[in-house]
Design a protein around this motif. Structure first.
Motif, PDB file in Angstrom:
ATOM      1  N   SER A  47     -25.057  36.403  48.454  1.00 20.03           N
ATOM      2  CA  SER A  47     -25.123  37.353  49.510  1.00 20.03           C
ATOM      3  C   SER A  47     -24.410  38.531  48.579  1.00 20.03           C
ATOM      4  N   ILE A  48     -23.306  38.068  48.520  1.00 16.59           N
ATOM      5  CA  ILE A  48     -22.538  39.133  47.058  1.00 16.59           C
ATOM      6  C   ILE A  48     -23.298  39.469  45.850  1.00 16.59           C
ATOM      7  N   VAL A  49     -23.778  39.228  45.918  1.00 12.24           N
ATOM      8  CA  VAL A  49     -24.587  38.996  44.525  1.00 12.24           C
ATOM      9  C   VAL A  49     -25.819  40.063  44.952  1.00 12.24           C
ATOM     10  N   ALA A  50     -26.584  39.523  46.208  1.00  9.11           N
ATOM     11  CA  ALA A  50     -27.797  40.195  47.088  1.00  9.11           C
ATOM     12  C   ALA A  50     -27.243  41.626  47.002  1.00  9.11           C
ATOM     13  N   CYS A  51     -25.959  42.173  47.435  1.00  9.83           N
ATOM     14  CA  CYS A  51     -25.705  43.038  48.233  1.00  9.83           C
ATOM     15  C   CYS A  51     -25.266  44.495  46.715  1.00  9.83           C
ATOM     16  N   ILE A  52     -24.839  43.749  45.615  1.00 14.91           N
ATOM     17  CA  ILE A  52     -24.381  44.197  44.353  1.00 14.91           C
ATOM     18  C   ILE A  52     -26.259  45.051  43.624  1.00 14.91           C
ATOM     19  N   LYS A  53     -27.370  43.843  44.080  1.00 15.08           N
ATOM     20  CA  LYS A  53     -28.199  43.971  43.690  1.00 15.08           C
ATOM     21  C   LYS A  53     -29.237  45.476  44.595  1.00 15.08           C
ATOM     22  N   GLY A  54     -29.039  45.417  45.671  1.00 13.42           N
ATOM     23  CA  GLY A  54     -29.001  46.047  46.049  1.00 13.42           C
ATOM     24  C   GLY A  54     -29.028  47.317  46.630  1.00 13.42           C
ATOM     25  N   SER A  55     -27.163  47.650  46.306  1.00 13.54           N
ATOM     26  CA  SER A  55     -26.521  48.682  46.111  1.00 13.54           C
ATOM     27  C   SER A  55     -27.376  49.590  45.076  1.00 13.54           C
ATOM     28  N   LEU A  56     -27.759  48.971  43.695  1.00 16.53           N
ATOM     29  CA  LEU A  56     -27.904  49.052  42.088  1.00 16.53           C
ATOM     30  C   LEU A  56     -29.103  50.010  42.366  1.00 16.53           C
ATOM     31  N   VAL A  57     -30.378  49.128  43.360  1.00 15.13           N
ATOM     32  CA  VAL A  57     -31.458  49.709  43.433  1.00 15.13           C
ATOM     33  C   VAL A  57     -31.182  50.402  43.942  1.00 15.13           C
ATOM     34  N   MET A  58     -29.989  50.838  45.192  1.00 16.93           N
ATOM     35  CA  MET A  58     -30.541  52.576  45.284  1.00 16.93           C
ATOM     36  C   MET A  58     -29.620  53.937  45.494  1.00 16.93           C
ATOM     37  N   LEU A  63     -18.329  49.344  41.808  1.00 18.08           N
ATOM     38  CA  LEU A  63     -17.137  49.107  40.791  1.00 18.08           C
ATOM     39  C   LEU A  63     -16.163  48.015  41.170  1.00 18.08           C
ATOM     40  N   ILE A  64     -16.061  47.099  39.395  1.00 19.19           N
ATOM     41  CA  ILE A  64     -15.246  46.016  39.755  1.00 19.19           C
ATOM     42  C   ILE A  64     -14.135  46.149  39.134  1.00 19.19           C
ATOM     43  N   PRO A  65     -13.356  45.763  40.016  1.00 21.41           N
ATOM     44  CA  PRO A  65     -11.751  46.556  39.384  1.00 21.41           C
ATOM     45  C   PRO A  65     -11.370  45.379  37.950  1.00 21.41           C
ATOM     46  N   ARG A  66     -10.529  46.568  37.283  1.00 20.73           N
ATOM     47  CA  ARG A  66     -10.493  45.647  36.029  1.00 20.73           C
ATOM     48  C   ARG A  66     -11.284  45.418  35.011  1.00 20.73           C
ATOM     49  N   ALA A  67     -12.669  45.664  35.247  1.00 24.66           N
ATOM     50  CA  ALA A  67     -13.857  45.445  34.523  1.00 24.66           C
ATOM     51  C   ALA A  67     -15.159  46.351  34.391  1.00 24.66           C
ATOM     52  N   GLY A  68     -15.108  47.624  35.102  1.00 25.35           N
ATOM     53  CA  GLY A  68     -15.982  48.291  35.183  1.00 25.35           C
ATOM     54  C   GLY A  68     -16.936  48.831  36.246  1.00 25.35           C
ATOM     55  N   THR A  69     -17.886  49.785  35.641  1.00 20.52           N
ATOM     56  CA  THR A  69     -18.942  49.598  36.918  1.00 20.52           C
ATOM     57  C   THR A  69     -20.299  49.560  36.210  1.00 20.52           C
ATOM     58  N   LEU A  70     -20.911  48.809  37.600  1.00 18.19           N
ATOM     59  CA  LEU A  70     -22.197  48.825  36.835  1.00 18.19           C
ATOM     60  C   LEU A  70     -23.163  50.146  37.609  1.00 18.19           C
ATOM     61  N   VAL A  71     -24.133  50.493  36.474  1.00 20.22           N
ATOM     62  CA  VAL A  71     -24.699  50.931  36.577  1.00 20.22           C
ATOM     63  C   VAL A  71     -25.740  51.539  36.431  1.00 20.22           C
ATOM     64  N   VAL A  72     -27.096  52.131  36.856  1.00 24.25           N
ATOM     65  CA  VAL A  72     -28.599  52.648  36.697  1.00 24.25           C
ATOM     66  C   VAL A  72     -28.699  53.475  35.809  1.00 24.25           C
ATOM     67  N   LEU A 118     -20.292  44.795  53.383  1.00 25.00           N
ATOM     68  CA  LEU A 118     -22.208  45.051  53.258  1.00 25.00           C
ATOM     69  C   LEU A 118     -22.332  43.599  52.900  1.00 25.00           C
ATOM     70  N   VAL A 119     -20.852  42.497  52.300  1.00 28.31           N
ATOM     71  CA  VAL A 119     -21.419  40.737  52.700  1.00 28.31           C
ATOM     72  C   VAL A 119     -21.360  40.392  54.298  1.00 28.31           C
ATOM     73  N   TYR A 120     -19.939  40.763  54.888  1.00 25.62           N
ATOM     74  CA  TYR A 120     -19.846  40.532  55.984  1.00 25.62           C
ATOM     75  C   TYR A 120     -20.889  40.219  56.901  1.00 25.62           C
ATOM     76  N   MET A 198     -36.038  45.545  39.850  1.00 22.74           N
ATOM     77  CA  MET A 198     -35.981  46.083  41.500  1.00 22.74           C
ATOM     78  C   MET A 198     -35.711  47.464  40.748  1.00 22.74           C
ATOM     79  N   VAL A 199     -34.547  47.673  39.530  1.00 25.02           N
ATOM     80  CA  VAL A 199     -34.069  49.101  39.518  1.00 25.02           C
ATOM     81  C   VAL A 199     -35.548  49.869  38.686  1.00 25.02           C
ATOM     82  N   ASN A 200     -36.871  49.713  38.782  1.00 30.80           N
ATOM     83  CA  ASN A 200     -37.422  50.186  37.710  1.00 30.80           C
ATOM     84  C   ASN A 200     -38.632  50.007  38.396  1.00 30.80           C
TER      85      ASN A 200
END
Length: 203
Positions: A47-58, A63-72, A118-120, A198-200
């Motif tokens: 569910s965590i992975v699916a919510c990250i993917k769904g957010s990117l598709v949108m 934001l992943i603290p201390r790692a960076g930000t996944l962006v399209v 989102l995961v909840y 998915m993002v394309n």
């Protein structure tokens, strides 16, 4: 001589790294802290992975603290070459997912508390505290890739791999003077074919 903004990035040999997959994350990271069955833990991770993917598709950055930000990011059509034959060909325009130091533009950014919510929604039968612990543990595992000891590979999502950024020229943000930025450990995200598709999909 080091040129301004020139960065020599080196990947670390995969054989020297511990590889984390969904199964090992569930068994060795989630199980000790979540007090859930293996099946429940896997459902939470998926569910965590699916919510990250769904957010990117949108086109929402994540934001992943201390790692960076996944962006399209959108890449325009450009000339290229076939790596096998050397023949020129056009590389079509496309969207790609990258791990940036900061979120770009004015896109909505999904932070850790947003991801928890989102995961909840996906896992309403799991205690909120356990979901919060799961999101924190997964994000921490990603952030720890920068230590250069492990990589994460999630099928149909992508991989987080440590890289070494070589010495380069930079600028002091306060004075604007040129300074040498020493070698440091960083991280590279390589999206899977499924996530790329998915993002394309709605370009």
């Amino acid at each position: 001589m080091i040129k301004n903004k020139e960065v020599n990035t080196k990947h670390i040999d995969k054989a020297s790294l511990t590889s984390w997959t969904k199964e090992s994350i569930v068994n060795e990271v989630f199980a000790p802290v979540l007090n859930l069955t293996a099946e429940q833990s896997m459902n939470v991770l998926e569910s965590i992975v699916a919510c990250i993917k769904g957010s990117l598709v949108m086109e929402h950055s994540v934001l992943i603290p201390r790692a960076g930000t996944l962006v399209v990011s959108h890449k325009s059509e450009r000339p290229g070459r076939n790596p096998k034959t050397g023949e020129p060909h056009k590389i079509s325009s496309r969207n790609v997912v990258t791990l940036a130091k900061k979120g770009r533009g004015k896109t909505c950014r999904i932070n850790r508390s947003d991801m928890f919510a989102l995961v909840y929604l996906e896992q309403p039968n799991v205690d909120q505290k356990q979901i919060d612990l799961a999101v924190r543990a997964f994000y921490q595992l990603i952030a720890d890739v920068k230590q250069g000891e492990h990589r994460i590979e999630i099928r149909d999502f992508g991989s987080f791999t440590p890289v070494i950024s070589g010495e380069r020229m930079g600028r002091n943000p306060k004075t604007g003077e040129k300074v040498i930025v020493s070698e440091r450990m960083g991280m590279h995200f390589q999206h899977s074919r499924q996530l790329r598709s998915m993002v394309n999909q709605y370009m």
